[in-house]
Design an enzyme around this catalytic site. Structure first.
Site, PDB file in Angstrom:
ATOM      1  N   ASP A 144     -14.207   4.923  -3.557  1.00 43.38           N
ATOM      2  CA  ASP A 144     -13.810   4.283  -4.848  1.00 43.38           C
ATOM      3  C   ASP A 144     -14.845   4.728  -5.815  1.00 43.38           C
ATOM      4  O   ASP A 144     -14.657   5.214  -7.046  1.00 43.38           O
ATOM      5  CB  ASP A 144     -14.094   2.910  -4.596  1.00 43.38           C
ATOM      6  CG  ASP A 144     -12.779   2.051  -3.823  1.00 43.38           C
ATOM      7  OD1 ASP A 144     -11.693   2.950  -3.762  1.00 43.38           O
ATOM      8  OD2 ASP A 144     -12.851   1.064  -3.387  1.00 43.38           O
ATOM      9  N   ALA A 162     -17.125  -8.389 -11.914  1.00 39.07           N
ATOM     10  CA  ALA A 162     -18.114  -8.192 -11.227  1.00 39.07           C
ATOM     11  C   ALA A 162     -17.863  -8.319  -9.753  1.00 39.07           C
ATOM     12  O   ALA A 162     -18.609  -8.901  -9.104  1.00 39.07           O
ATOM     13  CB  ALA A 162     -19.277  -9.301 -11.735  1.00 39.07           C
ATOM     14  N   GLY A 163     -16.727  -7.831  -9.346  1.00 43.21           N
ATOM     15  CA  GLY A 163     -16.307  -7.935  -7.857  1.00 43.21           C
ATOM     16  C   GLY A 163     -16.574  -6.688  -7.312  1.00 43.21           C
ATOM     17  O   GLY A 163     -17.279  -6.120  -7.787  1.00 43.21           O
ATOM     18  N   ARG A 206     -16.804 -13.110 -16.591  1.00 42.32           N
ATOM     19  CA  ARG A 206     -16.660 -14.360 -17.338  1.00 42.32           C
ATOM     20  C   ARG A 206     -17.543 -15.489 -16.490  1.00 42.32           C
ATOM     21  O   ARG A 206     -17.941 -16.579 -17.154  1.00 42.32           O
ATOM     22  CB  ARG A 206     -15.239 -14.750 -17.026  1.00 42.32           C
ATOM     23  CG  ARG A 206     -14.572 -14.898 -15.563  1.00 42.32           C
ATOM     24  CD  ARG A 206     -13.212 -15.106 -15.587  1.00 42.32           C
ATOM     25  NE  ARG A 206     -13.064 -15.392 -13.940  1.00 42.32           N
ATOM     26  CZ  ARG A 206     -11.800 -15.442 -13.771  1.00 42.32           C
ATOM     27  NH1 ARG A 206     -10.758 -15.915 -14.471  1.00 42.32           N
ATOM     28  NH2 ARG A 206     -11.435 -15.657 -12.373  1.00 42.32           N
ATOM     29  N   THR A 259      -8.904  -1.876   2.762  1.00 41.15           N
ATOM     30  CA  THR A 259      -8.606  -2.263   1.269  1.00 41.15           C
ATOM     31  C   THR A 259      -8.844  -3.735   1.280  1.00 41.15           C
ATOM     32  O   THR A 259      -9.415  -4.375   2.382  1.00 41.15           O
ATOM     33  CB  THR A 259      -7.180  -1.831   0.952  1.00 41.15           C
ATOM     34  OG1 THR A 259      -7.182  -2.473  -0.447  1.00 41.15           O
ATOM     35  CG2 THR A 259      -6.182  -2.311   1.971  1.00 41.15           C
ATOM     36  N   SER A 270       0.926  -1.253  -0.010  1.00 45.00           N
ATOM     37  CA  SER A 270      -0.083  -0.065   0.005  1.00 45.00           C
ATOM     38  C   SER A 270       0.975   1.346  -0.050  1.00 45.00           C
ATOM     39  O   SER A 270       1.724   1.355   0.851  1.00 45.00           O
ATOM     40  CB  SER A 270      -1.002   0.067   1.257  1.00 45.00           C
ATOM     41  OG  SER A 270      -1.632   1.257   1.306  1.00 45.00           O
ATOM     42  N   ALA A 328     -14.795  -3.898  -6.988  1.00 48.55           N
ATOM     43  CA  ALA A 328     -14.477  -2.544  -7.908  1.00 48.55           C
ATOM     44  C   ALA A 328     -15.494  -2.364  -8.805  1.00 48.55           C
ATOM     45  O   ALA A 328     -15.939  -1.150  -9.186  1.00 48.55           O
ATOM     46  CB  ALA A 328     -13.098  -2.812  -8.666  1.00 48.55           C
ATOM     47  N   GLU A 357     -21.161 -15.467 -15.468  1.00 47.76           N
ATOM     48  CA  GLU A 357     -22.272 -14.758 -15.853  1.00 47.76           C
ATOM     49  C   GLU A 357     -23.342 -14.549 -14.748  1.00 47.76           C
ATOM     50  O   GLU A 357     -23.794 -13.521 -14.519  1.00 47.76           O
ATOM     51  CB  GLU A 357     -22.928 -15.537 -16.862  1.00 47.76           C
ATOM     52  CG  GLU A 357     -24.238 -14.490 -17.599  1.00 47.76           C
ATOM     53  CD  GLU A 357     -24.530 -15.369 -18.879  1.00 47.76           C
ATOM     54  OE1 GLU A 357     -24.321 -16.541 -19.372  1.00 47.76           O
ATOM     55  OE2 GLU A 357     -25.409 -14.520 -19.532  1.00 47.76           O
ATOM     56  N   SER A 407      -0.641   3.991   0.778  1.00 45.68           N
ATOM     57  CA  SER A 407      -1.214   4.968   1.549  1.00 45.68           C
ATOM     58  C   SER A 407      -0.389   5.658   2.590  1.00 45.68           C
ATOM     59  O   SER A 407      -0.517   6.962   2.739  1.00 45.68           O
ATOM     60  CB  SER A 407      -2.629   4.364   2.042  1.00 45.68           C
ATOM     61  OG  SER A 407      -3.140   4.303   1.108  1.00 45.68           O
ATOM     62  N   LYS A 422     -13.289  -4.806   2.726  1.00 46.75           N
ATOM     63  CA  LYS A 422     -14.127  -3.967   1.999  1.00 46.75           C
ATOM     64  C   LYS A 422     -15.452  -4.096   2.487  1.00 46.75           C
ATOM     65  O   LYS A 422     -16.525  -3.124   2.895  1.00 46.75           O
ATOM     66  CB  LYS A 422     -13.966  -3.340   0.767  1.00 46.75           C
ATOM     67  CG  LYS A 422     -12.762  -2.637   0.766  1.00 46.75           C
ATOM     68  CD  LYS A 422     -12.764  -1.958  -0.806  1.00 46.75           C
ATOM     69  CE  LYS A 422     -11.377  -1.330  -1.329  1.00 46.75           C
ATOM     70  NZ  LYS A 422     -11.384  -0.832  -2.649  1.00 46.75           N
TER      71      LYS A 422
END
Ligand code: NAP
Length: 461
Positions: A304, A325-326, A348, A264, A219, A328, A350, A221, A268
Site C-alpha cells: 500500500d 488516522a486508520g 476527527r 485486506t 474484492s 490506510a 484527535e 483481486s 492487515k
C-alpha cells in the site's frame, strides 16, 4: 516436465539438476555453461573482460532463447534478480528454489574458480548476498527446497517426488476439501476450488494464491490475478477466502500449501503476528497486505505504501496533509515521510492522529486545522466519498489550483472530492491508481515478474 532450478551458488543446482534430468529422462541445461559456450570463454574470463554487467547481458540473451520442451535448467545465482529473466523462466515451467545456510554454501564453494562479486571475504559475501537476494529468490519460485542437509542425489529424488505428487499431502487435500465445504467461499467459487484440489494428482505443480478478508466478496483481486496468471503462463489458481476468522483462513491456506496471500480489511494488522519475516516497512507501518510462504517460512510485505509513494512521484519535499488516522493513513504517512514531505495528520478523533503522528515524526491536528496549513499535497484516507457516503472531506474553497489531491477511496472511481479538485485545477489521483500500483508491487512479490501498469489498468476494465 519442464523444470528450472534457481538459488544461490553452492545450493546444488548443477549437481542435483544433472541427476534430476536423468531421473526424469529429459535433457539438462546449465545457463552458465550456455553463456560460456556463447562467449567461448569461462565465466571468470567473461567477468574479467566485460565485467558483471556484460555477463548479465549475455545471461539475459541465453535465458530469452532457452530451448523449448521438457528439460531441467539450472540457472546462475543472480539470474532471477532481473524480472525479465523470471518472466521467461516461469512461462510454462515449474521453478524450484534450492536453499542452504551460509556455512554449508561456504563449504561447498570454497574451492571453486567462480569470481567474487564483492570485495568482502567469502563468508561475509555469502551472508550479504543471501540477505540482499532473499526476496527475489522467494518471489521467483513455485516450490522451495532446503538442500543444507541433503546430498545432490537426495535433493533430486525429493524434487522428483514433489513433481509427481505435488506439495499438498493427501491428508491436506482431504482436510482442505472439508474446510472449503464449510468455509464462506461463495458457492460457485468453492465448487471451482474443490475441482482444482481434486485436479492436483493430475496437475501436481498447480499453486494456489488468494485474498484473505472479511468481507472479501467485493474484492477485484481474484479476477485480476487469474488474468495475470493466464497472461504470464503460470499454473496457478487464486482463491477468495471469505471468513471472519484469520486463523481459519491461515489453516486452510496451509492445507492447500498456498504460495501467497493478499491481505485486506480487517486482517492487515492481525496477520503481522502470524508472519515470521515481516519486512521493515510493514513492521514500521504496523500492517501487512502481502504474505508469501516459502519452504515452511512466511514473509510479509506492505505494498500500500509503495503504491502511494510511487503515485506521488515528483511531489518530493512538499508540505502534505493526511486526512484520517486508520490503517490506510499509516501507509500514506509513511510514504509521504519517505518522500521527504512535511506531513500533518488530521483526524476527527484527535488522539488517534497524535498517536500516528508520533510514530512517523509528523504533526497532527483536527480537520479544521487544514486551512491554517495550506498544504501542497492532500491524501484522503477516510472512507468519506465511498458509497453510500457520497460527501467530500474538504469544501470547494479549501482546494487551490496547483494542489495535488489523492483520494484513496476507489468506489466510485471519481469521488465528489476528486471532481471538485479537478474543477479547481488540482492534480488529481484516484484510489483506483493506488489499487493498480499496489497490485503491481504485490504481483512482483508473488511471482518475481513485473506486470506493466497499463496491463493491470486494462485488466481492471
Ligand atoms: P480505518 O482503519 O477504518 O480508518 C478510517 C479513518 O477514517 C479513521 O481515522 C476514522 O476516524 C476516519 N473516518 C471514518 N469515517 C469518517 C467520517 N465520516 N468523517 C471523518 N473521518 C472519518 O480505514 P482504512 O483501512 O484506513 O481505510 C480508509 C479508506 O482508504 C477507505 O475508504 C478504504 O477503502 C481506502 N483504501 C483504499 C485502498 C486502495 O487500494 N485504493 C487501500 C486501502 C484503503 P476515527 O479515527 O475518528 O474513527
Amino acid at each position: 516436465m519442464n523444470v528450472v532450478l534457481i538459488g544461490f551458488r553452492g545450493t546444488g543446482k548443477t549437481a542435483a539438476g544433472h541427476i534430476l534430468a536423468r531421473l526424469l529422462g529429459v535433457p539438462f541445461y546449465d545457463t552458465d555453461a550456455l553463456i560460456e559456450e556463447k562467449a567461448e570463454a569461462h565465466v571468470h574470463e567473461i567477468f574479467e573482460e566485460i565485467g558483471e554487467e556484460g555477463f548479465r547481458r549475455l545471461e539475459r540473451e541465453v535465458i530469452a532463447s532457452l530451448p523449448p520442451g521438457p528439460c531441467v535448467i539450472a540457472t546462475g545465482g543472480g539470474t532471477v534478480l532481473l524480472p525479465e529473466n523470471v518472466e521467461h523462466l516461469r512461462r510454462g515451467r515449474t521453478v524450484i528454489l534450492l536453499q542452504a545456510d551460509a556455512a554449508t554454501i561456504e563449504k561447498r564453494i570454497r574451492d571453486t574458480t567462480r569470481p567474487p562479486l564483492t570485495a568482502m571475504g567469502l563468508r561475509a559475501e555469502i551472508e550479504h548476498l543471501l540477505a540482499v537476494r532473499r526476496d527475489a529468490y522467494v518471489s521467483a519460485a513455485d516450490i522451495c527446497v532446503d538442500t543444507s542437509a541433503r546430498s545432490a542425489n537426495e535433493v533430486a529424488i525429493h524434487i522428483k517426488r514433489i513433481l509427481g505428487e505435488g506439495s499438498v499431502p493427501v491428508e491436506g487435500m482431504e482436510r482442505a476439501a472439508r474446510a472449503i465445504a464449510r468455509s464462506g467461499i461463495p458457492g460457485d467459487e468453492a465448487e471451482t476450488l474443490l475441482g482444482k484440489v481434486r485436479e492436483i494428482p493430475a496437475n501436481p505443480t498447480l499453486r494456489f494464491y488468494g485474498v484473505a478478508g472479511y468481507p472479501s466478496l467485493h474484492s477485484r483481486s481474484p479476477r485480476l490475478y487469474q488474468q495475470l496468471f493466464s497472461y504470464f503462463g503460470l499454473n496457478a489458481h487464486y482463491i477468495r477466502f471469505h471468513d471472519p476468522s484469520l486463523s481459519r483462513i491461515l489453516s486452510l491456506a496451509a492445507d492447500l500449501d498456498v504460495r501467497g496471500l493478499s491481505v485486506t480489511i480487517p486482517f492487515k494488522q492481525e496477520v503481522l503476528s502470524a508472519i515470521e519475516h515481516p519486512d521493515r516497512h510493514c513492521a514500521a507501518i504496523g500492517a501487512c497486505n502481502t504474505v508469501l510462504f516459502c519452504g515452511g517460512k512466511s514473509f510479509g510485505y506492505n505494498t500500500d505504501w509503495v503504491a502511494i509513494r510511487d503515485a506521488l512521484g515528483g511531489e518530493e519535499g512538499k508540505s502534505a496533509v493526511v486526512l484520517g488516522a486508520g490503517g490506510a493513513a499509516a501507509a500514506a504517512a509513511y510514504a509521504l515521510v519517505s518522500l521527504g514531505m512535511e506531513v500533518t495528520i488530521l483526524n476527527r478523533t484527535e488522539e488517534k492522529a497524535a498517536l500516528l503522528a508520533r510514530r512517523f515524526g509528523c504533526s497532527s491536528g483536527v480537520p479544521r486545522d487544514f486551512d491554517r496549513i495550506r498544504p501542497a499535497v492532500v491524501v484522503n484516507a477516510t472512507p468519506v466519498g465511498m458509497e453510500p457516503d457520497r460527501g467530500s472531506p474538504l469544501a470547494r474553497d479549501q482546494l487551490r489550483s496547483g494542489m495535488t489531491v489523492f483520494d484513496l477511496v476507489y468506489t466510485p472511481p471519481e469521488t465528489p472530492l476528486l471532481k471538485m479538485a479537478g474543477n479547481a485545477g488540482c492534480r488529481v489521483i484516484s484510489g483506483r491508481e493506488m489499487f493498480v500500483r499496489q497490485a503491481q508491487a504485490q504481483f512482483r512479490h508473488f511471482t518475481g515478474i513485473d506486470a506493466p501498469l497499463h496491463m493491470i489498468r486494462e485488466m481492471m476494465g
